[in-house]
Design a protein around this motif. Structure first.
Motif, mmCIF file in Angstrom:
data_model
loop_
_atom_site.group_PDB
_atom_site.id
_atom_site.type_symbol
_atom_site.label_atom_id
_atom_site.label_comp_id
_atom_site.label_asym_id
_atom_site.label_seq_id
_atom_site.Cartn_x
_atom_site.Cartn_y
_atom_site.Cartn_z
ATOM 1 N N HIS A 131 0.727 -1.292 -0.076
ATOM 2 C CA HIS A 131 -0.123 0.003 -0.037
ATOM 3 C C HIS A 131 0.842 1.202 0.058
ATOM 4 O O HIS A 131 0.443 2.534 -0.476
ATOM 5 C CB HIS A 131 -0.896 -0.040 1.260
ATOM 6 N N ASN A 132 1.929 1.222 0.469
ATOM 7 C CA ASN A 132 3.201 2.312 0.400
ATOM 8 C C ASN A 132 4.220 2.152 -0.028
ATOM 9 O O ASN A 132 5.425 2.540 0.466
ATOM 10 C CB ASN A 132 3.096 2.702 1.993
ATOM 11 N N GLY A 133 4.289 1.358 -1.206
ATOM 12 C CA GLY A 133 5.556 0.549 -1.702
ATOM 13 C C GLY A 133 6.284 1.653 -2.307
ATOM 14 O O GLY A 133 7.793 1.406 -2.546
ATOM 15 N N ASN A 134 5.958 2.955 -2.711
ATOM 16 C CA ASN A 134 6.802 3.524 -3.498
ATOM 17 C C ASN A 134 7.915 4.301 -2.648
ATOM 18 O O ASN A 134 7.587 5.003 -1.573
ATOM 19 C CB ASN A 134 6.127 4.955 -3.935
ATOM 20 N N GLY A 135 9.292 3.503 -2.938
ATOM 21 C CA GLY A 135 10.326 4.152 -2.298
ATOM 22 C C GLY A 135 10.683 3.439 -0.800
ATOM 23 O O GLY A 135 11.877 3.576 -0.283
ATOM 24 N N ILE A 136 9.849 2.308 -0.665
ATOM 25 C CA ILE A 136 10.192 1.701 0.590
ATOM 26 C C ILE A 136 10.825 0.328 0.227
ATOM 27 O O ILE A 136 10.287 -0.246 -0.788
ATOM 28 C CB ILE A 136 8.900 1.221 1.459
ATOM 29 N N THR A 137 11.602 -0.060 1.106
ATOM 30 C CA THR A 137 12.583 -1.148 0.668
ATOM 31 C C THR A 137 12.295 -2.402 1.822
ATOM 32 O O THR A 137 11.769 -1.878 2.866
ATOM 33 C CB THR A 137 14.001 -0.807 0.508
ATOM 34 N N VAL A 138 12.716 -3.571 1.512
ATOM 35 C CA VAL A 138 12.737 -4.300 2.512
ATOM 36 C C VAL A 138 13.965 -5.267 2.447
ATOM 37 O O VAL A 138 14.562 -5.525 1.330
ATOM 38 C CB VAL A 138 11.285 -5.350 2.297
ATOM 39 N N GLU A 139 14.566 -5.491 3.703
ATOM 40 C CA GLU A 139 15.902 -6.175 3.725
ATOM 41 C C GLU A 139 15.768 -7.782 3.196
ATOM 42 O O GLU A 139 14.630 -8.329 3.320
ATOM 43 C CB GLU A 139 16.348 -6.317 5.112
ATOM 44 N N LYS A 140 16.669 -7.921 2.309
ATOM 45 C CA LYS A 140 16.719 -9.507 2.015
ATOM 46 C C LYS A 140 16.368 -10.475 3.001
ATOM 47 O O LYS A 140 15.942 -11.596 2.792
ATOM 48 C CB LYS A 140 17.941 -9.790 1.122
ATOM 49 N N THR A 141 17.019 -10.282 4.152
ATOM 50 C CA THR A 141 16.856 -11.141 5.361
ATOM 51 C C THR A 141 15.575 -11.336 5.690
ATOM 52 O O THR A 141 15.178 -12.480 5.907
ATOM 53 C CB THR A 141 17.547 -10.663 6.601
ATOM 54 N N LYS A 142 14.859 -10.318 5.696
ATOM 55 C CA LYS A 142 13.262 -10.506 6.019
ATOM 56 C C LYS A 142 12.581 -11.355 5.059
ATOM 57 O O LYS A 142 11.679 -12.382 5.343
ATOM 58 C CB LYS A 142 12.570 -9.346 6.243
ATOM 59 N N VAL A 143 12.700 -11.163 3.612
ATOM 60 C CA VAL A 143 12.191 -11.896 2.783
ATOM 61 C C VAL A 143 12.437 -13.456 2.582
ATOM 62 O O VAL A 143 11.716 -14.450 2.610
ATOM 63 C CB VAL A 143 12.465 -11.467 1.070
ATOM 64 N N LEU A 144 13.788 -13.693 3.049
ATOM 65 C CA LEU A 144 14.359 -15.038 2.940
ATOM 66 C C LEU A 144 13.741 -15.835 4.166
ATOM 67 O O LEU A 144 13.382 -16.842 3.868
ATOM 68 C CB LEU A 144 15.772 -14.916 3.136
ATOM 69 N N ILE A 145 13.701 -15.179 5.150
ATOM 70 C CA ILE A 145 13.131 -15.889 6.452
ATOM 71 C C ILE A 145 11.647 -16.112 6.033
ATOM 72 O O ILE A 145 11.182 -17.193 6.474
ATOM 73 C CB ILE A 145 13.034 -14.762 7.821
ATOM 74 N N TYR A 146 10.936 -15.286 5.571
ATOM 75 C CA TYR A 146 9.505 -15.573 5.258
ATOM 76 C C TYR A 146 9.429 -16.515 4.248
ATOM 77 O O TYR A 146 8.323 -17.366 4.289
ATOM 78 C CB TYR A 146 8.698 -14.166 4.761
ATOM 79 N N ALA A 147 10.251 -16.628 3.346
ATOM 80 C CA ALA A 147 10.234 -17.647 2.373
ATOM 81 C C ALA A 147 10.611 -19.357 3.170
ATOM 82 O O ALA A 147 9.562 -19.973 2.740
ATOM 83 C CB ALA A 147 11.560 -17.713 1.231
ATOM 84 N N GLU A 148 11.434 -19.119 3.909
ATOM 85 C CA GLU A 148 11.549 -20.419 4.688
ATOM 86 C C GLU A 148 10.528 -20.766 5.567
ATOM 87 O O GLU A 148 10.031 -22.005 5.672
ATOM 88 C CB GLU A 148 12.723 -20.366 5.591
ATOM 89 N N ILE A 149 9.637 -19.802 6.089
ATOM 90 C CA ILE A 149 8.453 -20.095 6.985
ATOM 91 C C ILE A 149 7.309 -20.649 6.083
ATOM 92 O O ILE A 149 6.855 -21.524 6.270
ATOM 93 C CB ILE A 149 7.996 -18.820 7.859
#
Length: 229
Positions: free
Chosen positions: A101-119
């Motif tokens: 919803h507020n993605g313009n300019g917002i970044t997310v750390e690769k660590t967070k995405v990787l952890i969510y992928a494992e879960i």
């Protein structure tokens, strides 16, 4: 289960591209896969899932919101939650909503995405008893991924006698109070739990040296638990 699997594999593909755009897309795809896999499982015939008292009207109400899906998963499928902390899924879903919803300019750390992928991979396996195979995804050589994968094994061993999720530290304390682990092992297990929580919800990825050391301790701890439980 093809739809949830395709979304998850697609999210992992974006994860491994590592650009800011791909990490945002990876998080969104992985979260969408989690939502769809829960809807899919709850919607399967009763003779497949053995779920009692889930009417079609109730199901249609549940699928209207993500929080209701999480609550239903806990109510009807608690035995499918070994190695899964629903609080983590809710936390990552809120992060996904911020990106969406507020993605313009917002970044997310690769660590967070990787952890969510494992879960998500673990939840998919728990629900459908089919793993996301290595050939279905692009390999990511990551100490973070290794830690989360080993932690899930550790947590499943902790809960192997219960068949559902119990907070890890509570189980660690029970092992210590019953004399099954000594002071040194208790401190190591407690530190592993704290490190895992900091890794999942922390603001930055730990140094590689710390991750490597904790991975070695976690691997040893999995072996210890295998002989205790």
């Amino acid at each position: 289960m093809t739809g949830p699997k395709e979304l998850l594999v697609h999210g992992i593909y974006h994860l491994n591209q590592s650009t800011d755009f791909d990490l945002r897309m990876g998080m969104i795809c992985i979260d969408n896969s989690v939502e769809l896999m829960i809807k899919t499982y709850l919607g399967l015939p009763k003779r497949v899932t053995q779920i009692e008292n889930l009417s079609r009207n109730k199901y249609n109400e549940i699928i209207q919101s993500f929080p209701k899906l999480i609550d239903a998963l806990e109510e009807y499928c608690s035995e499918k939650l070994t190695g899964i902390d629903l609080g983590d899924i809710e936390w990552f879903h809120r992060l996904r909503n911020e990106l969406y919803h507020n993605g313009n300019g917002i970044t997310v750390e690769k660590t967070k995405v990787l952890i969510y992928a494992e879960i998500a991979k673990n939840l998919f396996y728990n629900l459908f008893e089919i793993p996301i195979l290595e050939e279905d995804e692009i390999p990511d050589e990551s100490l973070v991924g290794e830690y989360i994968t080993n932690w899930i094994k550790f947590e499943k061993l902790l809960n192997s006698e219960n068949g559902r999720f119990i907070p890890p530290f509570k189980k660690i304390r029970e092992l210590y109070d019953s004399g099954k682990i000594n002071d040194k092992t208790y401190r190591e297990f407690a530190e592993l739990n704290k490190f895992r929580n900091d890794l999942v919800h922390g603001q930055k990825e730990p140094e590689k040296k710390s991750l490597k050391i904790m991975n070695e301790i976690l691997t040893k701890s999995v072996e210890i638990l295998t002989h205790i439980i």
